[in-house]
Motif scaffolding. Structure first.
Motif, PDB file in Angstrom:
ATOM      1  N   TYR A 354     -17.168 -15.433  43.751  1.00 44.81           N
ATOM      2  CA  TYR A 354     -16.203 -16.474  43.394  1.00 44.81           C
ATOM      3  C   TYR A 354     -14.939 -15.852  42.794  1.00 44.81           C
ATOM      4  O   TYR A 354     -13.811 -16.182  43.186  1.00 44.81           O
ATOM      5  CB  TYR A 354     -16.874 -17.431  42.408  1.00 44.81           C
ATOM      6  N   GLN A 355     -15.112 -14.923  41.864  1.00 40.85           N
ATOM      7  CA  GLN A 355     -13.973 -14.276  41.215  1.00 40.85           C
ATOM      8  C   GLN A 355     -13.151 -13.483  42.225  1.00 40.85           C
ATOM      9  O   GLN A 355     -11.917 -13.487  42.192  1.00 40.85           O
ATOM     10  CB  GLN A 355     -14.468 -13.354  40.095  1.00 40.85           C
ATOM     11  N   GLN A 356     -13.827 -12.783  43.134  1.00 37.51           N
ATOM     12  CA  GLN A 356     -13.131 -12.011  44.158  1.00 37.51           C
ATOM     13  C   GLN A 356     -12.308 -12.929  45.053  1.00 37.51           C
ATOM     14  O   GLN A 356     -11.144 -12.652  45.360  1.00 37.51           O
ATOM     15  CB  GLN A 356     -14.138 -11.234  45.014  1.00 37.51           C
ATOM     16  N   GLU A 357     -12.908 -14.036  45.499  1.00 41.79           N
ATOM     17  CA  GLU A 357     -12.255 -14.885  46.490  1.00 41.79           C
ATOM     18  C   GLU A 357     -11.131 -15.735  45.897  1.00 41.79           C
ATOM     19  O   GLU A 357     -10.096 -15.921  46.544  1.00 41.79           O
ATOM     20  CB  GLU A 357     -13.299 -15.754  47.188  1.00 41.79           C
ATOM     21  N   LEU A 358     -11.301 -16.222  44.679  1.00 44.40           N
ATOM     22  CA  LEU A 358     -10.185 -16.950  44.075  1.00 44.40           C
ATOM     23  C   LEU A 358      -9.029 -15.992  43.789  1.00 44.40           C
ATOM     24  O   LEU A 358      -7.861 -16.404  43.729  1.00 44.40           O
ATOM     25  CB  LEU A 358     -10.622 -17.715  42.826  1.00 44.40           C
ATOM     26  N   GLY A 359      -9.367 -14.715  43.653  1.00 44.30           N
ATOM     27  CA  GLY A 359      -8.344 -13.688  43.419  1.00 44.30           C
ATOM     28  C   GLY A 359      -7.494 -13.369  44.626  1.00 44.30           C
ATOM     29  O   GLY A 359      -6.519 -12.619  44.523  1.00 44.30           O
ATOM     30  N   ARG A 360      -7.828 -13.938  45.791  1.00 41.59           N
ATOM     31  CA  ARG A 360      -6.967 -13.785  46.969  1.00 41.59           C
ATOM     32  C   ARG A 360      -5.648 -14.533  46.763  1.00 41.59           C
ATOM     33  O   ARG A 360      -4.648 -14.227  47.387  1.00 41.59           O
ATOM     34  CB  ARG A 360      -7.644 -14.344  48.225  1.00 41.59           C
ATOM     35  N   ALA A 361      -5.669 -15.558  45.896  1.00 40.83           N
ATOM     36  CA  ALA A 361      -4.473 -16.375  45.657  1.00 40.83           C
ATOM     37  C   ALA A 361      -3.579 -15.726  44.611  1.00 40.83           C
ATOM     38  O   ALA A 361      -4.048 -15.126  43.651  1.00 40.83           O
ATOM     39  CB  ALA A 361      -4.870 -17.779  45.188  1.00 40.83           C
ATOM     40  N   GLY A 362      -2.276 -15.854  44.821  1.00 43.11           N
ATOM     41  CA  GLY A 362      -1.307 -15.439  43.809  1.00 43.11           C
ATOM     42  C   GLY A 362      -1.344 -13.978  43.451  1.00 43.11           C
ATOM     43  O   GLY A 362      -1.159 -13.625  42.285  1.00 43.11           O
ATOM     44  N   ARG A 363      -1.542 -13.118  44.435  1.00 39.20           N
ATOM     45  CA  ARG A 363      -1.588 -11.683  44.127  1.00 39.20           C
ATOM     46  C   ARG A 363      -0.231 -11.153  43.684  1.00 39.20           C
ATOM     47  O   ARG A 363      -0.149 -10.060  43.130  1.00 39.20           O
ATOM     48  CB  ARG A 363      -2.106 -10.904  45.342  1.00 39.20           C
ATOM     49  N   ASP A 364       0.830 -11.925  43.917  1.00 37.13           N
ATOM     50  CA  ASP A 364       2.159 -11.520  43.454  1.00 37.13           C
ATOM     51  C   ASP A 364       2.467 -12.059  42.060  1.00 37.13           C
ATOM     52  O   ASP A 364       3.578 -11.898  41.551  1.00 37.13           O
ATOM     53  CB  ASP A 364       3.232 -11.987  44.439  1.00 37.13           C
ATOM     54  N   GLY A 365       1.457 -12.715  41.427  1.00 35.58           N
ATOM     55  CA  GLY A 365       1.621 -13.203  40.067  1.00 35.58           C
ATOM     56  C   GLY A 365       2.167 -14.614  39.951  1.00 35.58           C
ATOM     57  O   GLY A 365       2.273 -15.149  38.846  1.00 35.58           O
ATOM     58  N   LYS A 366       2.472 -15.257  41.070  1.00 37.95           N
ATOM     59  CA  LYS A 366       3.023 -16.617  41.017  1.00 37.95           C
ATOM     60  C   LYS A 366       1.910 -17.633  40.731  1.00 37.95           C
ATOM     61  O   LYS A 366       0.746 -17.386  41.052  1.00 37.95           O
ATOM     62  CB  LYS A 366       3.725 -16.948  42.336  1.00 37.95           C
TER      63      LYS A 366
END
Length: 535
Positions: A354-366
């Protein structure tokens, strides 16, 4: 003093080569420790820049004049990740290649001409050619570090908790042997998600008991989380996203929908295809061709050419694909540009996933949002910690629950906890006055996707049906003749608390259930009524 000056010079050279303003403090600490010959275990959040740590090592070694032809051996379990990194490194004029891909690259690797040599655990350990490569004198002399990337897979994929079943990828469990083949070389192990309870075990399995541990919180503060129960009508649940894609076409913000199976991916793909028709294609391109379609699916049995085309589109923030239905195959190391919304249709198997996959979002910090949609049917086949998360997520801060899985209690906290930037639980209690802004930053309005009529699965009509069916439920009591019915007060408790049951074992916590009543049978009855879409 001279060493410190040289290191500063090396870090400046790294920034210049890779086009960045500065290295993070943790990146510098890792690099300094490896250059001193120390083993390092680093855990950093997704999108942190873990790969830059080892990609910088050859430049640092050259600046420190430690090696003239430095080599870093990188063990990665993911082909897509390896290919992406090599392509990027070559664009920066860094000699990098993967073993066993082309004869030309293999020759250069064998000659020691590649600064970063990538390969999977299987290729390094099960192939005589490449295990022998690690014994070559000129290679052993110039290798400055061995890197185990995405090292949580050592336990997740390389070990089996069930003695009757073999590990998914047993060679992943033997990554530590590669360093042993090279002799006294520092090992750098990197990951984003290792549960606290497994960290010590993993470090021992890698053969680095005295390593320097550099641990950062896996928290992604820019990703808000929403957890909602939904009914069993998949078309009802995804109607807002279908409407958004129809209205905005190629201007629709990009969304990844993670599914628990390839069947669900296919079901959603077919649903979008049937509901969107011509509106499912880029409006500026006249032909209804695959490459013009605004949605796609990505899973383990997708054709390699299909996967490659999808990944190519996802690397471009303006790429044609706006909605992608995916399994965990679209996972570790994939950098999806312009992605600010991740939806889980059904909970992942574990908190780590779950943590890995939600981390696909906003990798540029937005600012970004992760939405987990689930019901009893979708919530099956998850690990106990995910089961507990689902039970507690309706009342407790999601971020605190997740961080407690990875960090010591005294540091398992985030500065956004308690604010509307944290999760829907914290947003409900926030009184800052700007809370309405929280609901306007996702794909489609989040409140639309998890609207009350979807979230409130137990409608009045379903409660009536449930009560009626419970009145017909019968059971036997040992030593007594005849059958028994549930008392009316028990039926009332079951109906009113149905929303709290995620597992049969939850029922006794809310209901004075008769001792001989089968809670599994009652739970199945509840699930069947809940998922009837015509009520």
């Amino acid at each position: 003093m001279e060493e410190a000056c040289l290191l500063d010079e090396a870090f400046t050279a790294v920034c210049r080569k890779f086009g960045i303003a500065a290295l993070r403090r943790e990146q510098r600490t890792c690099i300094e420790a490896v250059t001193r010959g120390e083993d390092v275990f680093g855990s950093f959040p997704t999108g942190f820049g873990k790969s830059l740590i080892y990609q910088a090592l050859p430049t640092v070694a050259e600046t420190l004049r430690r090696k003239r032809d430095p080599i870093v051996v990188v063990i990665s379990p993911l082909k897509a990740l390896i290919c992406d990194q090599i392509e990027w490194l070559r664009s920066k004029e860094v000699p990098a290649a993967a073993i066993g891909v082309s004869n030309a690259d293999d020759d250069l690797i064998q000659e020691g001409k590649m600064q970063l040599v990538y390969g999977s655990p299987e290729k390094f350990l099960s192939n005589d050619k490449w295990s022998s490569f690690l014994h070559l004198p000129h290679i052993r002399e110039n290798v400055i570090a061995v890197v185990a990337d995405e090292v949580h897979t050592v336990i997740e994929w390389g070990c089996s908790t069930d003695k009757a079943k073999s590990a998914f990828r047993p060679w992943c469990g033997r990554v530590g042997e590669i360093r042993a083949l090279l002799g006294k070389v520092p090992l750098l192990a990197l990951t984003a998600t290792v549960p606290l309870k497994f960290r010590a075990k993993l470090i021992l399995q890698l053969g680095m008991p005295a390593c320097k541990q550099i641990i950062s919180s896996p928290d992604r503060e820019n990703v808000r989380t929403v957890v909602r129960r939904v009914d069993g009508d998949i078309e009802h649940v995804f109607a807002p996203l279908i409407d958004a894609l129809r209205a905005k076409r190629h201007n629709c913000p990009r969304v990844v929908v993670y599914c628990k199976s390839t069947d669900t991916c296919s079901l959603l793909f077919t649903l979008f295809q049937s509901r969107l028709g011509d509106h499912g294609y880029h409006e500026d391109k006249s032909e209804r061709l695959v490459e013009n379609r605004l949605f796609a699916m990505f899973h383990s049995i997708s054709a390699e050419a299909t996967k490659a085309n999808i990944l190519l589109s996802l690397k471009n923030a303006e790429g044609t694909i706006r909605v992608i239905f995916a399994t965990t195959a679209l996972g570790l190391g994939v950098d999806i540009k312009g992605l600010y919304t991740v939806i889980h249709y059904g909970p992942p198997c574990s908190i780590e996933e779950y943590q890995q996959e939600l981390g696909r979002a906003g990798r540029d910090g937005k600012p970004s949002v992760s939405i987990l949609l689930w019901n009893r049917s979708l919530g099956r086949h998850v690990r106990s910690e995910m089961d507990q998360f689902l039970l507690q997520s309706s009342q407790q801060c999601h971020r605190k629950l997740m961080l407690a899985h990875f960090l010591e209690k005294n540091v398992a906290v985030s500065k956004v906890c308690g604010t509307h930037d944290c999760c829907d639980i914290c947003a409900a209690d926030c009184i800052c006055g700007d809370c309405p802004l929280y609901w306007g930053t996702s794909i489609v309005n989040v409140s639309s996707l998890v609207r009350d009529d979807v979230v409130n699965c137990w409608t009045a009509s379903k409660k009536e049906v449930l009560a009626s069916e419970l009145r017909e439920y019968v059971f036997e009591i040992e030593g007594h003749e005849g059958i028994q019915f549930l008392p009316e007060y028990v039926i009332h408790q079951l109906v009113e608390n149905a929303k709290n049951f995620c597992h049969p074992r939850d029922i006794p916590s809310f209901v004075d259930i008769p001792r001989n009543a089968c809670i599994d049978a009652i739970f199945s009855l509840l699930t069947r009524v809940l998922e009837q879409t015509h009520i």
